[in-house]
Design a protein around this motif. Structure first.
Motif, PDB file in Angstrom:
ATOM      1  N   LEU A  84     -40.143 -55.039  51.589  1.00  0.00           N
ATOM      2  CA  LEU A  84     -39.113 -55.289  50.581  1.00  0.00           C
ATOM      3  C   LEU A  84     -38.458 -53.941  50.286  1.00  0.00           C
ATOM      4  O   LEU A  84     -38.943 -53.164  49.459  1.00  0.00           O
ATOM      5  N   ALA A  85     -37.401 -53.666  51.010  1.00  0.00           N
ATOM      6  CA  ALA A  85     -36.798 -52.329  50.974  1.00  0.00           C
ATOM      7  C   ALA A  85     -36.135 -52.022  49.631  1.00  0.00           C
ATOM      8  O   ALA A  85     -36.287 -50.922  49.093  1.00  0.00           O
ATOM      9  N   LYS A  86     -35.407 -53.004  49.079  1.00  0.00           N
ATOM     10  CA  LYS A  86     -34.629 -52.694  47.873  1.00  0.00           C
ATOM     11  C   LYS A  86     -34.263 -53.978  47.141  1.00  0.00           C
ATOM     12  O   LYS A  86     -33.912 -54.983  47.752  1.00  0.00           O
ATOM     13  N   TRP A  87     -34.385 -53.955  45.831  1.00  0.00           N
ATOM     14  CA  TRP A  87     -33.855 -55.027  44.997  1.00  0.00           C
ATOM     15  C   TRP A  87     -32.421 -54.663  44.608  1.00  0.00           C
ATOM     16  O   TRP A  87     -32.162 -53.562  44.117  1.00  0.00           O
TER      17      TRP A  87
ATOM     18  N   ALA B 205     -31.637 -58.912  47.465  1.00  0.00           N
ATOM     19  CA  ALA B 205     -32.585 -57.907  47.964  1.00  0.00           C
ATOM     20  C   ALA B 205     -32.281 -57.577  49.415  1.00  0.00           C
ATOM     21  O   ALA B 205     -31.548 -58.303  50.095  1.00  0.00           O
ATOM     22  N   GLU B 206     -32.839 -56.457  49.860  1.00  0.00           N
ATOM     23  CA  GLU B 206     -32.784 -56.082  51.265  1.00  0.00           C
ATOM     24  C   GLU B 206     -34.205 -56.092  51.812  1.00  0.00           C
ATOM     25  O   GLU B 206     -35.111 -55.491  51.230  1.00  0.00           O
TER      26      GLU B 206
ATOM     27  N   THR C 245     -32.681 -54.095  58.878  1.00  0.00           N
ATOM     28  CA  THR C 245     -32.687 -54.298  57.437  1.00  0.00           C
ATOM     29  C   THR C 245     -31.642 -55.356  57.130  1.00  0.00           C
ATOM     30  O   THR C 245     -30.472 -55.198  57.472  1.00  0.00           O
TER      31      THR C 245
ATOM     32  N   GLU D  41     -39.754 -52.900  44.979  1.00  0.00           N
ATOM     33  CA  GLU D  41     -39.094 -52.423  46.183  1.00  0.00           C
ATOM     34  C   GLU D  41     -39.898 -51.287  46.817  1.00  0.00           C
ATOM     35  O   GLU D  41     -40.576 -50.519  46.131  1.00  0.00           O
TER      36      GLU D  41
ATOM     37  N   LYS E  91     -31.632 -56.501  39.138  1.00  0.00           N
ATOM     38  CA  LYS E  91     -32.759 -56.074  38.306  1.00  0.00           C
ATOM     39  C   LYS E  91     -33.106 -57.182  37.322  1.00  0.00           C
ATOM     40  O   LYS E  91     -32.316 -58.115  37.112  1.00  0.00           O
TER      41      LYS E  91
END
Length: 438
Positions: free
Chosen positions: A19-22, A37-38, A45, A63, A25
């Motif tokens: 889970l690279a990035k949200w 998300a990414e 990705t 993340e 928020k």
């Protein structure tokens, strides 16, 4: 009812990801189709879109977390009118890691007194609708069940994703539902209070070794290691090398690039190699094949995987139906795929399923090399640098620009004669590039 956000399966072979990035928020409003998300897989990705709408009520998996299994809970969406209290007791932690500790503790304490209660969470997976060791039920349903002494594990939920709700409790009470065993709550709590786990201490460094920096293996690096190890262990490789004179090819490339001027594209040597490979495979289809235990599959279409180096390792975007595409189309498509590969923005279908691979290290000055076959394909062509070498022409010594190409072949699929035939056709196309334009 709160809606579960699960780790998506972004390709048929994906079992876990990072889970690279949200991109949202907690507290943000989410509409259907919003990118929330990414997710980083072994190859790319990718952005994840929400299928539902609501408010991101809780992020369960932060993340940067690696190794998140497909279909694992990563967050909660709150529907209109709900607040964070609706998530309480809904099993919002990651189940997988907590499942291992109880198993170990159960074994360790088995001789004492709780072997049976330790297995109590098992029925909950089916009765509560959750795949982990938790029962999904609303807070109200939990309170009602506790007051009535009902065993939630014996109930089937009618709420979203099998969640037990108030109506399920009322229905169970009207039918005289199964009472919860008196020791069940205590037994279930015992394993969750994780006892200290003794971990082996780090071994001291070997004397004499210098200091070092450890770079954690990325998901991509782990997959590369696994697949290529399997390739070398299971596919009997053999290698065929041929030298191609490319002076004519370089002249044709220069002439074509001059004619197009400022049209926005420039043909590379690799574009011409892809075109020649595709045409050679159409003429020698037996080399465009893979091995299975029941049969050799010879493909009707030439889909060429082209190795592209990125920071984390290697990825092979695919030129689909390369045999029917001209040089300009191949060039434009390859540039686009390579650019997005380095940005890790490729879709799974853009780097999976090729029938033959090309790996070109000529731009790095590598004279020749032997590549490892990209499973389950049957062959890969390794292309070296074009360099001036002495050659003999008509009995006299001359200088020519020569490019060495090595074909790595899975001998289960392609015999030596077929590999040699493919290289012979490839060499003719490279050395007489005008035939590629017909």
């Amino acid at each position: 009812m709160p809606i579960k956000v699960l780790m998506p399966a972004l390709s048929p072979t994906m079992t876990e990801g990072t889970l690279a990035k949200w991109l949202k928020k907690e507290g943000d409003t989410v509409a259907s189709g919003d990118v929330i998300a990414e997710i980083e897989t072994d190859k790319a990705t990718m952005e994840v879109e929400s299928a539902d709408e609501g408010v991101l009520g809780k992020i369960v998996v932060p993340e940067g977390t690696e190794g998140v299994p497909v279909n694992e809970l990563i967050g909660w969406l709150l529907e209109e009118g709900e607040d964070a209290s609706a998530i309480e007791g809904a099993g919002d932690a990651r189940p997988a890691p907590k499942q291992e500790a109880p198993k170990q503790e159960t074994k360790a304490e088995a001789p004492k007194e709780q072997p049976k209660p330790a297995a109590a969470p098992a029925p909950a997976a089916s009765g509560g609708g959750d795949k982990g060791d938790r029962i999904f039920a609303s807070p109200l349903a939990r309170r009602m069940a506790e007051q009535a002494g009902l065993d939630l594990a014996s109930l089937s939920g009618s709420g979203p994703n099998g969640r037990i709700v108030k109506a399920d409790i009322e229905a169970a009470l009207s039918k005289g539902g199964t009472k919860a065993p008196a020791s069940a709550p205590q037994a279930a709590a015992a394993p969750q209070a994780a006892a200290p786990v003794s971990l082996p201490q780090s071994q001291p460094d070997v004397p004499g070794l210098p200091s070092y920096t450890e770079v954690p293996n990325s998901s991509m690096r782990k997959v590369i290691a696994k697949r290529l190890t399997e390739s070398k262990l299971t596919a009997p490789h053999f290698y065929l090398t041929i030298d191609c004179e490319i002076d004519k090819l370089l002249a044709v490339r220069k002439e074509l690039n001059e004619k197009v001027g400022d049209s926005g594209y420039k043909l590379s040597v690799n574009d011409l190699v892809i075109r020649a490979t595709a045409l050679a495979l159409k003429k020698v289809p037996a080399a465009n094949a893979t091995w299975t235990e029941s049969a050799i599959r010879i493909y009707d279409q030439v889909d060429i995987s082209v190795a592209v180096a990125i920071d984390e390792g290697l990825i092979t975007p695919v030129i689909r139906d390369a045999g029917s595409k001209g040089l300009v189309e191949i060039s434009a498509e390859m540039k686009d795929l390579a650019k997005r590969a380095r940005e890790r923005k490729l879709k799974p279908e853009e780097f999976q399923g090729g029938t033959f691979s090309i790996s070109n290290l000529g731009m790095f000055g590598i004279k020749d090399f032997a590549a490892v076959i990209n499973p389950p394909q049957g062959a890969i062509l390794a292309v070296g640098a074009g360099e001036q070498r002495p050659v003999v022409k008509d009995g006299a010594l001359a200088i020519a620009t020569v490019m060495s190409c090595t074909l790595s072949v899975d001998h289960r699929v392609v015999d030596g004669a077929i590999g040699a035939e493919f290289l012979s056709v490839f060499k003719k196309l490279i050395e007489d590039p005008m035939t590629m334009l017909l």
